[in-house]
Design an enzyme around this catalytic site. Structure first.
Site, PDB file in Angstrom:
ATOM      1  N   GLU A   1      -2.159  -1.939   1.710  1.00  0.00           N
ATOM      2  CA  GLU A   1      -0.739  -2.270   1.570  1.00  0.00           C
ATOM      3  C   GLU A   1       0.128  -1.277   2.337  1.00  0.00           C
ATOM      4  O   GLU A   1       1.111  -1.645   2.978  1.00  0.00           O
ATOM      5  CB  GLU A   1      -0.333  -2.265   0.093  1.00  0.00           C
ATOM      6  CG  GLU A   1      -1.102  -3.248  -0.772  1.00  0.00           C
ATOM      7  CD  GLU A   1      -2.362  -2.678  -1.417  1.00  0.00           C
ATOM      8  OE1 GLU A   1      -2.802  -3.241  -2.424  1.00  0.00           O
ATOM      9  OE2 GLU A   1      -2.922  -1.680  -0.897  1.00  0.00           O
TER      10      GLU A   1
ATOM     11  N   HIS B   1      -3.631   3.049   2.171  1.00  0.00           N
ATOM     12  CA  HIS B   1      -4.339   1.894   1.613  1.00  0.00           C
ATOM     13  C   HIS B   1      -3.927   0.667   2.427  1.00  0.00           C
ATOM     14  O   HIS B   1      -3.050   0.755   3.283  1.00  0.00           O
ATOM     15  CB  HIS B   1      -3.974   1.721   0.148  1.00  0.00           C
ATOM     16  CG  HIS B   1      -4.621   2.737  -0.743  1.00  0.00           C
ATOM     17  ND1 HIS B   1      -4.550   2.668  -2.107  1.00  0.00           N
ATOM     18  CD2 HIS B   1      -5.354   3.837  -0.462  1.00  0.00           C
ATOM     19  CE1 HIS B   1      -5.214   3.674  -2.647  1.00  0.00           C
ATOM     20  NE2 HIS B   1      -5.712   4.406  -1.662  1.00  0.00           N
TER      21      HIS B   1
ATOM     22  N   CYS C   1       0.257   1.915  -4.649  1.00  0.00           N
ATOM     23  CA  CYS C   1       0.740   0.742  -3.905  1.00  0.00           C
ATOM     24  C   CYS C   1       1.676  -0.100  -4.768  1.00  0.00           C
ATOM     25  O   CYS C   1       2.651  -0.653  -4.265  1.00  0.00           O
ATOM     26  CB  CYS C   1      -0.443  -0.060  -3.386  1.00  0.00           C
ATOM     27  SG  CYS C   1      -1.384   0.841  -2.126  1.00  0.00           S
TER      28      CYS C   1
ATOM     29  N   CYS D   1      -3.366  -0.587  -6.423  1.00  0.00           N
ATOM     30  CA  CYS D   1      -3.469   0.616  -7.242  1.00  0.00           C
ATOM     31  C   CYS D   1      -2.065   1.015  -7.700  1.00  0.00           C
ATOM     32  O   CYS D   1      -1.072   0.410  -7.312  1.00  0.00           O
ATOM     33  CB  CYS D   1      -4.113   1.744  -6.436  1.00  0.00           C
ATOM     34  SG  CYS D   1      -3.056   2.384  -5.118  1.00  0.00           S
TER      35      CYS D   1
ATOM     36  N   SER E   1      -6.396  -5.987  -6.056  1.00  0.00           N
ATOM     37  CA  SER E   1      -5.297  -5.644  -6.954  1.00  0.00           C
ATOM     38  C   SER E   1      -4.732  -4.275  -6.587  1.00  0.00           C
ATOM     39  O   SER E   1      -5.479  -3.311  -6.440  1.00  0.00           O
ATOM     40  CB  SER E   1      -5.806  -5.627  -8.394  1.00  0.00           C
ATOM     41  OG  SER E   1      -4.779  -5.266  -9.274  1.00  0.00           O
TER      42      SER E   1
END
Length: 151
Positions: free
Chosen positions: A59, A57, A87, A84, A82
């Protein structure tokens, strides 16, 4: 180098998200920054499509680009969406001090958990981050669901 306003780093995260989108992937970008110097330690975008890897992802890509560090306690994660649960867990595991979120409109939920665990969370709700994610959800709802763990 001095620490820049949040908008500067969020713009970099957005540019990463846009890059991912333009490559046919999920438009989520991340940037990790040293809180003392303002230096960008790593940045990246979601690579589910590009690498066939559901774990990368935005991040995670930023963390991977930053590489090894003795501590991430004095850093900020900028993310266009935002985080998940995966993360969020990574942010907590590595004790990242602050998270700045560009979009809590299209996805929301783990900000409470992060705050409960002592992470400073700043929700900026950047119009570009929100619009790009909404566009993607409308265009590729199945890919959106796949990225979040499936239907």
């Amino acid at each position: 180098m001095t620490y820049q306003p949040h908008e500067v780093y969020m713009r970099r995260a957005y540019e990463q998200a846009l890059k991912g989108y333009n490559e046919g992937g999920c438009p989520i970008g991340g940037v990790i920054v040293d809180n003392e110097t303002g230096e960008v330690l790593g940045e990246g975008h979601n690579a589910l499509v590009q690498e066939g890897n559901p774990i990368i992802h935005g991040e995670m890509a930023a963390m991977r680009a930053a590489g090894r560090m003795k501590s991430r306690r004095n850093t900020t994660m900028y993310t266009t969406l935002s985080p998940c649960m995966m993360c969020t867990g990574t942010i907590l595991q590595f004790k990242i001090q602050r998270v700045v979120v560009g979009d809590t409109t299209n996805s929301k939920g783990n900000e409470v958990l992060l705050r409960e665990r002592g992470v400073e969370v700043i929700e900026v709700n950047d119009p570009d981050c929100i619009a790009l994610c909404k566009k993607f959800i409308d265009e590729k709802p199945d890919l959106w669901l796949e990225d979040w763990g499936g239907a």
